[in-house]
Design an enzyme around this catalytic site. Sequence first.
Site, PDB file in Angstrom:
ATOM      1  N   ASP A  21       0.862  -1.164   0.000  1.00 49.99           N
ATOM      2  CA  ASP A  21       0.000   0.000   0.000  1.00 49.99           C
ATOM      3  C   ASP A  21       0.909   1.228   0.000  1.00 49.99           C
ATOM      4  OD1 ASP A  21      -2.356   1.623   0.365  1.00 49.99           O
ATOM      5  OD2 ASP A  21      -1.860   1.729   2.501  1.00 49.99           O
ATOM      6  N   ASP A  28      -0.074   5.144   0.744  1.00 52.79           N
ATOM      7  CA  ASP A  28      -0.273   6.194   1.740  1.00 52.79           C
ATOM      8  C   ASP A  28      -0.166   5.640   3.149  1.00 52.79           C
ATOM      9  OD1 ASP A  28      -0.731   7.693  -0.478  1.00 52.79           O
ATOM     10  OD2 ASP A  28      -2.857   8.024  -0.117  1.00 52.79           O
TER      11      ASP A  28
END
Length: 285
Positions: A26, A28
């Site tokens: 992922d 952010d």
Amino acid sequence: MLRGVDNHSLPHSMPHSMPRTAAFFDLDKTVIAKSSTLTFSKSFYQGGLINRRAVLRTAYAQFVFLAGGADHDQMERMREYLSALCRGWNVQLVKELVAETLHDLIDPIIYDEAASLIEEHHMAGRDVVIVSTSGAEVVEPIGELLGADRVVATRMIVGDDGCFTGEVEYYAYGPTKAEAIRELAESEGYDLSRCYAYSDSATDLPMLEAVGHPHAVNPGRTLRREALAREWPILDFHRPVRLKRRIRSFPEQPPPPLGPAAAGGPAAPTAGLVWYASRRRPTAA
């Protein structure tokens, strides 16, 4: 082509072999310390894409801060807000604004621990794939900066006038991230039971469940509870560092390959990123 995946702009780092493996990250609050959307908001404002009112609106702030860790209902509201916000934006202008400010804005907020893990996975022969709910126009250049092999990102529909229509073509969120990983595994020959995944958000549980080596990074309450219950490793990333600084501190000897023990615990401080410097490519026109 797999929806949401750019298979052309980011070349393979390793030759094909069976079985292949990958590490899925992922973006952010997992690889970078902030929301990628928030980070570019000032650039978008200065470029005339958003006005001051839009920058200050609570809905906008909610989107950029919670994109990596919101629940399903919040993510749906964020998707609707993003669609409305970017309607009419010129795609080429967005790409130019991101390219102009990429290094100044993103370089300082990359987690040192994440950069080390990315490097270690590559040295172990694994592909690195960034899987993000943020838009492809932002995620793909960040993927290049990080030396990723592929990205999976949200894609908006572009009209004949070269502007976003406000409609979402592919939403890289929750179960669709896991679907993208499985499609990549089929097309690239990844053995998911030997693959790794990293995220801070409980909305990424399907992605984490899809691999044999899931990791919770700076998890929120829900993901931490799930990780403890499932005995998944929990990693603490807290040292943002410029890649250039890591390059300057590169030691003479290369770091050891990533082993099971290293992969299961916090990332050890490894070499700087001469490897990244050699992989960084000019942004495609």
